[in-house]
Design a protein around this motif. Structure first.
Motif, PDB file in Angstrom:
ATOM      1  N   GLY A  86     -51.227  -9.618 -92.853  1.00 48.77           N
ATOM      2  CA  GLY A  86     -49.771  -8.981 -93.123  1.00 48.77           C
ATOM      3  C   GLY A  86     -48.711  -7.983 -92.710  1.00 48.77           C
ATOM      4  O   GLY A  86     -49.033  -7.776 -91.253  1.00 48.77           O
ATOM      5  N   GLY A  87     -47.267  -9.069 -92.462  1.00 47.62           N
ATOM      6  CA  GLY A  87     -46.208  -8.996 -91.954  1.00 47.62           C
ATOM      7  C   GLY A  87     -46.192  -9.315 -90.401  1.00 47.62           C
ATOM      8  O   GLY A  87     -45.339  -9.587 -89.646  1.00 47.62           O
ATOM      9  N   ALA A  88     -46.981 -10.420 -90.417  1.00 47.60           N
ATOM     10  CA  ALA A  88     -47.398 -11.004 -89.434  1.00 47.60           C
ATOM     11  C   ALA A  88     -47.074 -12.385 -89.070  1.00 47.60           C
ATOM     12  O   ALA A  88     -46.137 -13.011 -90.237  1.00 47.60           O
ATOM     13  N   THR A  89     -46.855 -13.388 -88.348  1.00 46.74           N
ATOM     14  CA  THR A  89     -46.065 -15.074 -88.175  1.00 46.74           C
ATOM     15  C   THR A  89     -47.076 -15.483 -87.818  1.00 46.74           C
ATOM     16  O   THR A  89     -47.431 -15.232 -86.929  1.00 46.74           O
ATOM     17  N   THR A  90     -46.687 -16.602 -87.809  1.00 46.45           N
ATOM     18  CA  THR A  90     -47.268 -18.264 -87.221  1.00 46.45           C
ATOM     19  C   THR A  90     -46.189 -19.109 -87.006  1.00 46.45           C
ATOM     20  O   THR A  90     -45.204 -18.619 -87.770  1.00 46.45           O
ATOM     21  N   THR A  91     -46.586 -20.243 -85.988  1.00 47.99           N
ATOM     22  CA  THR A  91     -45.625 -21.131 -86.701  1.00 47.99           C
ATOM     23  C   THR A  91     -46.596 -22.580 -85.946  1.00 47.99           C
ATOM     24  O   THR A  91     -46.926 -22.382 -85.749  1.00 47.99           O
ATOM     25  N   PHE A  92     -45.119 -23.592 -86.589  1.00 51.79           N
ATOM     26  CA  PHE A  92     -46.064 -25.008 -86.961  1.00 51.79           C
ATOM     27  C   PHE A  92     -44.376 -25.434 -86.246  1.00 51.79           C
ATOM     28  O   PHE A  92     -43.593 -25.395 -86.197  1.00 51.79           O
ATOM     29  N   VAL A  93     -44.748 -27.241 -85.552  1.00 50.25           N
ATOM     30  CA  VAL A  93     -43.870 -27.082 -84.677  1.00 50.25           C
ATOM     31  C   VAL A  93     -43.276 -29.156 -85.308  1.00 50.25           C
ATOM     32  O   VAL A  93     -45.249 -30.072 -85.828  1.00 50.25           O
ATOM     33  N   VAL A  94     -42.159 -29.492 -86.095  1.00 46.96           N
ATOM     34  CA  VAL A  94     -42.496 -30.812 -86.145  1.00 46.96           C
ATOM     35  C   VAL A  94     -41.330 -32.247 -85.690  1.00 46.96           C
ATOM     36  O   VAL A  94     -40.492 -31.618 -85.077  1.00 46.96           O
ATOM     37  N   SER A  95     -41.900 -33.240 -84.791  1.00 51.80           N
ATOM     38  CA  SER A  95     -41.171 -33.672 -84.533  1.00 51.80           C
ATOM     39  C   SER A  95     -40.351 -34.462 -85.733  1.00 51.80           C
ATOM     40  O   SER A  95     -40.795 -35.078 -85.706  1.00 51.80           O
ATOM     41  N   VAL A  96     -38.510 -35.133 -85.270  1.00 47.57           N
ATOM     42  CA  VAL A  96     -38.611 -35.656 -85.915  1.00 47.57           C
ATOM     43  C   VAL A  96     -37.817 -37.355 -85.112  1.00 47.57           C
ATOM     44  O   VAL A  96     -36.622 -36.402 -84.482  1.00 47.57           O
ATOM     45  N   THR A  97     -38.070 -37.933 -85.250  1.00 46.23           N
ATOM     46  CA  THR A  97     -36.437 -39.460 -84.906  1.00 46.23           C
ATOM     47  C   THR A  97     -35.443 -40.174 -85.877  1.00 46.23           C
ATOM     48  O   THR A  97     -36.357 -40.849 -86.254  1.00 46.23           O
ATOM     49  N   PRO A  98     -34.522 -39.877 -85.911  1.00 46.81           N
ATOM     50  CA  PRO A  98     -33.812 -40.702 -86.765  1.00 46.81           C
ATOM     51  C   PRO A  98     -33.924 -41.946 -86.091  1.00 46.81           C
ATOM     52  O   PRO A  98     -33.958 -42.693 -85.605  1.00 46.81           O
ATOM     53  N   SER A  99     -34.045 -43.604 -86.792  1.00 54.99           N
ATOM     54  CA  SER A  99     -33.595 -44.575 -87.084  1.00 54.99           C
ATOM     55  C   SER A  99     -33.289 -44.964 -86.785  1.00 54.99           C
ATOM     56  O   SER A  99     -32.738 -45.649 -85.475  1.00 54.99           O
ATOM     57  N   THR A 100     -31.598 -44.314 -87.495  1.00 55.00           N
ATOM     58  CA  THR A 100     -30.282 -45.390 -86.518  1.00 55.00           C
ATOM     59  C   THR A 100     -29.417 -44.075 -87.274  1.00 55.00           C
ATOM     60  O   THR A 100     -29.600 -43.170 -87.768  1.00 55.00           O
ATOM     61  N   ALA A 101     -28.482 -43.903 -86.373  1.00 52.95           N
ATOM     62  CA  ALA A 101     -26.775 -43.454 -86.767  1.00 52.95           C
ATOM     63  C   ALA A 101     -26.875 -43.557 -88.388  1.00 52.95           C
ATOM     64  O   ALA A 101     -26.885 -44.356 -89.335  1.00 52.95           O
ATOM     65  N   GLY A 102     -26.718 -42.432 -88.699  1.00 52.29           N
ATOM     66  CA  GLY A 102     -26.439 -41.743 -90.144  1.00 52.29           C
ATOM     67  C   GLY A 102     -27.685 -41.086 -90.403  1.00 52.29           C
ATOM     68  O   GLY A 102     -28.364 -40.468 -89.458  1.00 52.29           O
ATOM     69  N   ALA A 103     -27.372 -40.669 -92.435  1.00 50.94           N
ATOM     70  CA  ALA A 103     -28.191 -39.920 -93.048  1.00 50.94           C
ATOM     71  C   ALA A 103     -29.612 -39.908 -92.912  1.00 50.94           C
ATOM     72  O   ALA A 103     -30.123 -41.220 -92.570  1.00 50.94           O
ATOM     73  N   TRP A 104     -30.787 -38.346 -93.049  1.00 52.21           N
ATOM     74  CA  TRP A 104     -32.317 -39.346 -93.028  1.00 52.21           C
ATOM     75  C   TRP A 104     -32.587 -38.266 -93.470  1.00 52.21           C
ATOM     76  O   TRP A 104     -31.616 -36.947 -93.754  1.00 52.21           O
ATOM     77  N   SER A 105     -33.773 -38.045 -93.534  1.00 49.62           N
ATOM     78  CA  SER A 105     -34.880 -37.087 -94.308  1.00 49.62           C
ATOM     79  C   SER A 105     -36.057 -37.156 -94.484  1.00 49.62           C
ATOM     80  O   SER A 105     -36.374 -38.134 -94.114  1.00 49.62           O
TER      81      SER A 105
END
Length: 713
Positions: A378-397
């Motif tokens: 309670g009241g504490a935190t933890t973290t996680f990491v996501v790596s994202v690589t867009p394939s081409t220029a423009g919108a990604w999601s």
């Protein structure tokens, strides 16, 4: 560094009162001799055994006015330096100012054997001096030497600072009372490294209502000699209560606690309802002044777990919400760090071995490279990491999901999106020497070549772009002779140059005969607009290796025997800087009298001060500068001659004249422009003025007109 209190395991300062203590010994001090008023003085010594300083007193031989005393403990291995050097490597252990009493002021300062102690003391602003010189006294039967110590300040207004010693000076007398050996000194810690003073409050944070939670404390003995005996530990609700504390806390390992050692105890805490709770821990022990050590423990009874996901930390992203990522580029991985906060009271459990997953990828690849902790208090935190690589220029999601035991937000969903820029590109830059760029398609002049003698030349390739630079092919650097030389690449550069990094390559060039030579160079690479990178390299070989002097102002050479002209200088002093450069293959030595390598003579209507060159031996292709500080004596023309003695075979000495005018000089100057150093206006490297040239041009124009007239007839 000066510290206001001792926080050392072997050194503790506790309460200060005024009065007398029992079982104490006075360290003998010498008798009163004379007085001194102004800056405070005292003495220092090194403890032969562990002692506790229990009191100090300034004698009344000089005056019965209010007494002021400060006790300092020097850092390990430090003693006051001899005056006028000073030190501030000490801790102030006791300071009382203007105490209107003639009795002892009590202290409790534990000092281990081998540490140096300093004492400053006076009454009003008068020191009670002993006879000059050191004084041998005793502590616990051991000989101790007292040496004069002082500072150049008034103790009543300035805490101890800038301390020094004088072996032959008078000590200022302050009585010291002590006990040998150290009493136990209790200290309680939670968490590790954080002390809790007796009577202070310790907040244990959020604990789940109705559930017993265990919290541990550490008891430490900061004494240096005696065991700390703990006779009992109790815990009972106090203040707002709202909790149950069960069990009989016991030390582990059991009492006593040896000097410098520690032991721990645990209390079971159950908040009764949501809200603040409080109880008091009492530790009974044999510390001389903290025999009943109390800690007021507070916290908050809390509710079930409540997940919240944030990026950046403290910026919440709602369940079902969107996280917009900026600064991405096509084909480049971006790491996104998310924070999982438990805003409830009970533990938040993140389910399974991979509680965070990604799905529904659009124009990108994404993966969880670091999973969060499985349990978040309670009241504490933890973290996680996501790596994202867009394939081409423009919108990604993509969609992010976190599984947990939150009652109404399982799974926690986030739509992550962004717009990628174009992929980063490398940017090649060629340099010689390192840091001096050579443009693609440009030229590079190599000095110091000799006919039929190979010379190795090193170039540097730097990647100034935003992606790795590839030097392509098995031999990315190729060279082609143009005239009067043979050339080869003896060391090729590295195939890949990372962002901001460099690599070198070496070319061996041999002039076929004395005179001008040249070759071209091409560097194959993956820079989008500089492939290949081209350079023309040239030089002039000497028949035999020799020094070759050249003198320049700016980028313009001034011939041996020539004249450097400047106009519009004004009458104010100004500076002119020249460069002596060695174009030859052997070192050039300036052979004039040391400190007078450049000689000025024949000054007319001016004075000149020379700042001589820093170097008097110049390797091939190396230059050095000298500066002239010129002051015209009056308006109008001024001049002087310069001579530089050197070992150039046919230009020793190297002579040239300087001709100046505070105005335009009545004509137009030819040659270089600009002005040297602090001087203003234009300048010229030619010796002829404008009027003769104008007369010549007018004469030629007249002859040309007459010729055309005759032809017209």
């Amino acid at each position: 560094m000066i510290r206001s209190s001792l926080l050392l395991a072997a050194l503790a300062v506790v309460s200060v009162v005024s009065g007398n203590l029992a079982a104490q010994t006075q360290m003998p001090i010498p008798p009163h001799s004379t007085t001194f008023s102004g800056n405070v003085r005292g003495y220092w010594f090194t403890t032969p055994v562990d002692i506790t300083i229990v009191g100090v007193r300034v004698p009344t031989d000089a005056t019965t006015g209010p007494q002021s005393v400060e006790v300092v403990i020097f850092d390990p291995g430090v003693t006051p330096p001899s005056y006028s050097a000073v030190t501030n490597s000490f801790t102030s252990a006791f300071r009382q100012i203007g105490v209107a009493t003639t009795t002892m002021m009590a202290t409790n300062i534990q000092v281990p054997a081998g540490r140096s102690v300093g004492i400053l003391g006076w009454r009003d602003t008068t020191n009670s001096y002993a006879a000059a010189g050191q004084y041998n006294t005793t502590i616990a039967g051991n000989t101790v030497t007292l040496t004069r110590m002082g500072m150049q300040f008034n103790l009543n207004t300035q805490p101890a600072i800038d301390l020094w010693q004088e072996i032959t000076g008078n000590i200022s007398r302050t009585e010291l009372y002590y006990t040998a050996g150290g009493d136990p000194e209790i200290n309680v810690i939670r968490p590790a490294g954080t002390s809790i003073a007796s009577g202070a409050t310790d907040n244990v944070g959020n604990l789940t209502t109705g559930v017993a939670s265990q919290v541990s404390w550490t008891v430490e003995n900061q004494g240096s000699t005696n065991n700390l005996n703990v006779s009992g530990i109790s815990a009972a609700p106090s203040g707002v209560g709202n909790c149950n504390v069960t069990g009989a806390p016991t030390l582990n390992p059991a009492s006593p606690v040896a000097p410098g050692a520690n032991a721990s105890f645990t209390v079971d805490i159950t908040p009764t309802s949501v809200g603040a709770f409080e109880f008091t821990i009492t530790i009974s022990n044999d510390d001389a002044n903290e025999g009943t050590y109390t800690i007021i423990v507070q916290g908050t009874g809390t509710t079930p777990p409540e997940i919240d996901i944030q990026r950046p930390a403290a910026t919440s992203i709602a369940d079902g919400g969107t996280d917009t990522v900026s600064g991405t580029a096509a084909s480049v991985a971006t790491n996104l760090t998310y924070t999982v906060a438990n805003q409830g009271g009970a533990d938040l459990l993140l389910s399974g071995g991979t509680p965070v997953t990604v799905s529904t990828l659009n124009n990108c690849t994404a993966s969880v490279t670091s999973q969060p902790a499985g349990t978040v208090a309670g009241g504490a935190t933890t973290t996680f990491v996501v790596s994202v690589t867009p394939s081409t220029a423009g919108a990604w999601s993509f969609t992010l999901q976190a599984a947990s035991n939150d009652a109404n937000e399982n799974p926690y969903d986030i739509n992550v999106s962004g717009t990628a820029s174009a992929a980063p590109q490398p940017e090649i830059d060629l340099q010689r020497p390192a840091g001096t760029s050579l443009a693609d398609g440009g030229t590079d002049t190599v000095w110091g070549t000799v006919a039929a003698t190979p010379l190795n030349v090193t170039w540097v390739i730097e990647n100034q772009g935003s992606a790795a630079l590839g030097l392509t092919g098995a031999t990315p650097v190729t060279v082609t002779p143009v005239s009067n030389c043979t050339v080869s690449v003896t060391t090729q550069p590295a195939a890949t140059v990372s962002i901001g990094a460099t690599t070198n390559f070496i070319v061996s060039v041999t002039a076929s005969a004395a005179g001008a030579w040249s070759f071209t160079m091409a560097i194959a690479n993956d820079d989008a607009d500089e492939n290949p990178y081209n350079l023309t390299v040239s030089g002039s070989a000497q028949a035999t290796a020799a020094a070759e002097i050249d003198v320049l102002r700016g980028a313009v050479s001034i011939a041996d025997g020539g004249t450097d002209t400047m106009t519009n200088t004004g009458t104010a002093p100004f500076n002119v800087t020249y460069t002596i450069f060695n174009q030859g293959a052997q070192a050039l030595n300036l052979t004039g009298t040391a400190g007078s390598e450049v000689v000025v003579s024949g000054t007319s209507n001016c004075s000149v001060v020379v700042t001589q060159p820093a170097a008097t031996s110049l390797a091939s292709g190396v230059g050095t500068t000298f500066m002239l500080a010129i002051t015209p004596s009056a308006a109008g023309g001024f001049s002087f001659d310069l001579s530089i003695a050197n070992d150039d075979a046919n230009e020793n000495p190297y002579n040239f004249a300087f001709s100046g005018n505070t105005t335009t000089g009545g004509g137009t100057s030819l040659g270089i422009g600009g002005g040297g150093g602090g001087g203003g206006g234009g300048c010229a490297a030619a010796t002829n003025t404008g009027w003769p040239l104008l007369v010549l041009l007018a004469t030629l124009a007249g002859l040309f007109a007459m010729l055309r007239l005759r032809r017209a007839r």
